[in-house]
Write an enzyme that holds these catalytic residues in place. Structure first.
Site, short mmCIF file in Angstrom:
data_model
loop_
_atom_site.label_atom_id
_atom_site.label_comp_id
_atom_site.label_asym_id
_atom_site.label_seq_id
_atom_site.Cartn_x
_atom_site.Cartn_y
_atom_site.Cartn_z
N SER A 6 2.37 -8.52 -12.37
CA SER A 6 1.77 -9.65 -12.37
C SER A 6 1.44 -10.02 -13.89
O SER A 6 0.99 -9.09 -14.63
CB SER A 6 0.43 -9.68 -11.44
OG SER A 6 -0.55 -10.66 -12.06
N TYR A 30 -7.49 -5.31 -9.52
CA TYR A 30 -6.00 -5.96 -9.50
C TYR A 30 -5.43 -5.58 -10.78
O TYR A 30 -4.19 -5.10 -10.68
CB TYR A 30 -6.14 -7.25 -8.71
CG TYR A 30 -4.89 -7.87 -8.74
CD1 TYR A 30 -3.74 -7.90 -7.63
CD2 TYR A 30 -4.27 -8.94 -9.94
CE1 TYR A 30 -2.67 -8.48 -7.32
CE2 TYR A 30 -3.00 -9.38 -9.81
CZ TYR A 30 -2.01 -9.19 -8.54
OH TYR A 30 -0.91 -10.05 -8.23
N1 LIG Z 1 1.67 -15.38 -5.74
C1 LIG Z 1 1.27 -15.12 -6.88
O1 LIG Z 1 1.04 -16.31 -7.72
C2 LIG Z 1 1.62 -14.00 -7.53
C3 LIG Z 1 1.22 -13.72 -8.98
C4 LIG Z 1 1.20 -12.71 -9.71
C5 LIG Z 1 1.65 -11.37 -8.85
N2 LIG Z 1 1.91 -11.53 -7.48
C6 LIG Z 1 2.40 -10.43 -6.75
O2 LIG Z 1 3.60 -10.64 -5.99
C7 LIG Z 1 3.44 -9.87 -4.74
C8 LIG Z 1 3.53 -10.83 -3.68
O3 LIG Z 1 2.78 -11.79 -3.43
P1 LIG Z 1 2.78 -13.01 -2.63
O4 LIG Z 1 2.28 -14.16 -3.24
O5 LIG Z 1 3.96 -12.91 -1.80
O6 LIG Z 1 1.47 -12.26 -1.61
P2 LIG Z 1 1.36 -12.44 -0.15
O7 LIG Z 1 -0.31 -12.51 0.19
O8 LIG Z 1 2.00 -13.61 0.68
O9 LIG Z 1 2.02 -11.16 0.38
C9 LIG Z 1 1.64 -9.82 0.32
C10 LIG Z 1 2.15 -9.15 1.31
O10 LIG Z 1 1.77 -7.88 1.28
C11 LIG Z 1 1.33 -7.21 2.38
N3 LIG Z 1 0.40 -6.13 2.37
C12 LIG Z 1 -0.86 -6.15 2.04
N4 LIG Z 1 -1.54 -4.90 2.08
C13 LIG Z 1 -0.41 -4.16 2.58
C14 LIG Z 1 -0.28 -2.72 2.66
N5 LIG Z 1 -1.37 -1.94 2.42
N6 LIG Z 1 1.09 -2.25 3.20
C15 LIG Z 1 1.98 -3.06 3.19
N7 LIG Z 1 1.94 -4.41 3.16
C16 LIG Z 1 0.76 -4.69 2.66
C17 LIG Z 1 0.77 -8.34 3.14
O11 LIG Z 1 0.60 -8.17 4.50
C18 LIG Z 1 1.54 -9.55 2.88
O12 LIG Z 1 2.74 -9.89 3.76
C19 LIG Z 1 2.51 -8.84 -4.91
O13 LIG Z 1 2.53 -7.74 -5.41
C20 LIG Z 1 1.50 -9.89 -5.77
O14 LIG Z 1 0.53 -9.19 -6.35
C21 LIG Z 1 1.87 -12.88 -6.83
#
Ligand SMILES: NC(=O)c1ccc[n+]([C@@H]2O[C@H](COP(=O)([O-])OP(=O)(O)OC[C@H]3O[C@@H](n4cnc5c(N)ncnc54)[C@H](O)[C@@H]3O)[C@@H](O)[C@H]2O)c1
Length: 245
Positions: A140, A153
């Site tokens: 991230s 985070y």
């Molecule tokens: N969306 C953004 O803007 C953004 C920005 C920077 C980084 N990210 C990173 O990208 C990745 C995906 O994010 P996203 O936006 O798709 O989020 P999201 O919340 O849509 O998806 C996250 C997924 O992780 C799963 N999860 C949570 N805890 C868990 C656990 N203990 N074991 C297994 N699965 C678990 C959830 O059930 C969910 O399906 C993450 O690592 C997030 O930190 C996202």
């Protein structure tokens, strides 16, 4: 054109917004996809929609905080498809909390999901990764810059970046290991942040949120032969927000 036919992907957090786009893209390019998520029902339903015959998908519940679940996911992937070529760790949790008010449990939960989860999944997969394989960890922008009210985070994601580079050294020349650092990507994870700080969108040089598909494309590039001389690197996907603010 990226050809992933014959490749086997293990993807965590596979019910999430970004992961669904990754699974959809990799499946469309021919990969077999082992899709795991904490929400087992959701990931099974998603896999069924992606591949109604189930010929090239396997959906499993995996809590990434549990080392045993990672082992089970890897064993199941190898039993079903005979190998693992690609690992993408995308499970994540993004919750607001100031350090001064943060409970021990909130700190531990964030580190356990966002950092320990990457360790557990990579460690379990390494002995089974086929030569020429690749790992991509989803980090991230917060891991580079820090993030107000998300120290747990940001600390975890910073750890993911260091873990990625260290693993790249450990697994070369057989396996490449890279990270992708998204900025603000459409989906449930950033909705509360955008509601609080709508100025983040006009402050982004490309003037919009990114899409999950745009992150997926970069992950696919790093997993492909096009990136065969790239390891230990991080690609930012943030519309320029990282350099602008
Ligand atoms: N969306 C953004 O803007 C953004 C920005 C920077 C980084 N990210 C990173 O990208 C990745 C995906 O994010 P996203 O936006 O798709 O989020 P999201 O919340 O849509 O998806 C996250 C997924 O992780 C799963 N999860 C949570 N805890 C868990 C656990 N203990 N074991 C297994 N699965 C678990 C959830 O059930 C969910 O399906 C993450 O690592 C997030 O930190 C996202």
């Amino acid at each position: 054109m990226i050809d992933m036919s014959g490749k086997v992907l293990l993807l965590t957090g596979a019910s999430g917004a970004i992961s669904r786009a990754i699974a959809t893209l990799f499946h469309a390019h021919g990969a077999a996809c082992v899709l795991t998520d904490f929400d087992g029902d959701a990931v099974v339903a998603f896999a069924r929609g992606l591949d109604p015959e189930g010929a090239r998908t396997l959906a499993l519940r995996q809590d990434v905080t549990e080392a045993g679940d990672a082992q089970h996911a890897v064993t199941s992937a190898v039993a079903q498809f005979g190998r693992i070529d690609l690992v993408v760790t995308a499970a994540g949790l993004y919750r607001d909390a100031l350090v001064s008010e943060m409970s021990e449990a909130e700190w531990r939960q964030s580190i356990a999901i966002n950092l320990d989860g990457v360790f557990h999944t990579c460690r379990a997969a390494i002995p089974h990764l086929a030569p020429g394989g690749a790992i991509v960890n989803i980090a991230s922008m917060a891991g580079h810059r820090g993030s107000f009210a998300h120290a747990h985070y940001a600390a975890a994601k910073g750890g993911v970046l260091s873990l990625t580079r260290s693993l790249a050294l450990e697994l070369a020349p057989k396996i490449r290991v890279n990270a992708v650092s998204p900025g603000l990507i459409e989906g449930p994870m950033v909705q509360p942040l955008i509601a609080r700080k709508p100025e983040l969108i006009p402050n982004t040089p490309l003037q919009r949120l990114g899409t999950a598909a745009e992150v997926a494309g970069v992950v696919a590039f790093l997993c492909s032969d096009l990136a065969r001389f790239v390891t230990g690197e991080t690609i930012h996907v943030n519309g320029g927000l990282h350099i602008a603010s």
